[in-house]
Scaffold this active site. Structure first.
Site, PDB file in Angstrom:
ATOM      1  N   SER A  82       0.833  -1.203   0.000  1.00  0.00           N
ATOM      2  CA  SER A  82       0.000   0.000   0.000  1.00  0.00           C
ATOM      3  C   SER A  82       0.876   1.264   0.000  1.00  0.00           C
ATOM      4  O   SER A  82       1.662   1.467  -0.914  1.00  0.00           O
ATOM      5  CB  SER A  82      -0.974  -0.064   1.183  1.00  0.00           C
ATOM      6  OG  SER A  82      -2.024   0.862   1.023  1.00  0.00           O
ATOM      7  N   ASP A 207     -10.110  -5.890  -3.564  1.00  0.00           N
ATOM      8  CA  ASP A 207      -9.566  -4.682  -2.926  1.00  0.00           C
ATOM      9  C   ASP A 207     -10.449  -3.465  -3.205  1.00  0.00           C
ATOM     10  O   ASP A 207     -10.692  -3.118  -4.359  1.00  0.00           O
ATOM     11  CB  ASP A 207      -8.152  -4.436  -3.472  1.00  0.00           C
ATOM     12  CG  ASP A 207      -7.351  -3.439  -2.643  1.00  0.00           C
ATOM     13  OD1 ASP A 207      -7.973  -2.611  -1.952  1.00  0.00           O
ATOM     14  OD2 ASP A 207      -6.114  -3.495  -2.700  1.00  0.00           O
ATOM     15  N   HIS A 235      -7.404  -5.961   0.393  1.00  0.00           N
ATOM     16  CA  HIS A 235      -6.247  -5.057   0.434  1.00  0.00           C
ATOM     17  C   HIS A 235      -5.061  -5.615   1.230  1.00  0.00           C
ATOM     18  O   HIS A 235      -3.978  -5.047   1.191  1.00  0.00           O
ATOM     19  CB  HIS A 235      -6.695  -3.709   1.021  1.00  0.00           C
ATOM     20  CG  HIS A 235      -5.703  -2.601   0.820  1.00  0.00           C
ATOM     21  ND1 HIS A 235      -5.345  -2.132  -0.427  1.00  0.00           N
ATOM     22  CD2 HIS A 235      -4.975  -1.867   1.708  1.00  0.00           C
ATOM     23  CE1 HIS A 235      -4.456  -1.156  -0.298  1.00  0.00           C
ATOM     24  NE2 HIS A 235      -4.203  -0.983   0.985  1.00  0.00           N
TER      25      HIS A 235
END
Length: 255
Positions: A82, A207, A235
């Protein structure tokens, strides 16, 4: 005095640096450590201002990358999840000779939705920034819940992420806002198109923060990179599907 938390463990010969995402810290990799330590020398880092890396204020992406790089091994495989994916990507751009291979996980070179680019609507990120100053704890929890939404064990996985946050010192509101600002503003699409470092991009099909369409778009725009979309992951694929995730990392890093 600001100091970066950096822990090294593992029995392998290849250095693998793991960078966490927004709001979290290196504890998030605990389920990965037992799986990856036999194969790599692992470097577990709390990004500046997060977890045990206290004493840092908010900073732009480039500064964050430079601070992490100062403590890094001379040459390593870098894996960033991320926000950590942006940091690892920036490091690959700034110091390509120090990056043997790059793995981004549930990350995007441009998190913000643009006219023709899939992503998070900028007003959603702005909303999170607004809510942080009003209800810090609840906003972080909401963001964590979003990360596991749709997976088989969504609630359990969200609880695990929340535990990781609470286990270590919390980042300040300023640092969290700075992280959201990076997610809102960063756009590495063009610079990364010319990257010569081998790149694996891992995604979760479910996600809600990095749409799976990003994978297809970058397959076209970055033909030298490889992508894998994990069908039932969201995610945080390393939490929901640790074994499948480990296989992908080992296969790519040791190829």
């Amino acid at each position: 005095m600001a100091a970066l938390y950096w822990q090294t463990e593992g029995a392998g010969n290849t250095d693998l640096v793991l960078l966490h995402g927004w709001g979290l810290n290196a504890q998030v990799w605990q389920s990965m450590v037992v799986r990856l330590a036999p194969h790599f020398r692992l470097h577990l880092v709390d990004l500046p201002g997060y977890g045990r890396s206290q004493g840092f204020g908010p900073m732009p992406l480039n500064d964050m990358a430079n601070i992490v790089l100062t403590q890094a091994p001379e040459r390593a495989v870098w894996l960033g999840w991320s926000l950590g994916g942006l940091v690892a990507s920036q490091i690959a751009l700034s110091a390509p000779l120090r990056v043997e291979k790059l793995i981004t996980v549930a990350s995007s070179p441009c998190f913000s939705a643009q006219d023709d680019w899939p992503g998070i609507k900028p007003d959603v990120l702005q909303g999170f920034q607004q809510q942080l100053s009003e209800d810090f704890q609840r906003t972080v929890e909401r963001f964590l819940a979003l990360q596991t939404l749709g997976t088989e064990n969504a609630r359990q996985d969200a609880r695990l992420l929340k535990g990781v946050v609470l286990e270590q010192p919390m980042p300040s509101v300023d640092v969290l806002n700075g992280g959201l600002e990076i997610l809102r503003e960063a756009d590495l699409r063009q610079p990364l198109a010319d990257l010569t470092v081998p790149l694996l991009r891992l995604y979760g099909a479910l996600d809600g923060l990095v749409p799976r369409k990003v994978a297809g778009r970058l397959d076209d725009e970055w033909p030298n990179s490889t992508s894998v979309v994990m069908p039932k992951a969201a995610h945080a694929p390393f939490i929901s599907h640790p074994d499948a995730f480990t296989e992908q990392v080992i296969a790519f890093a040791q190829a």
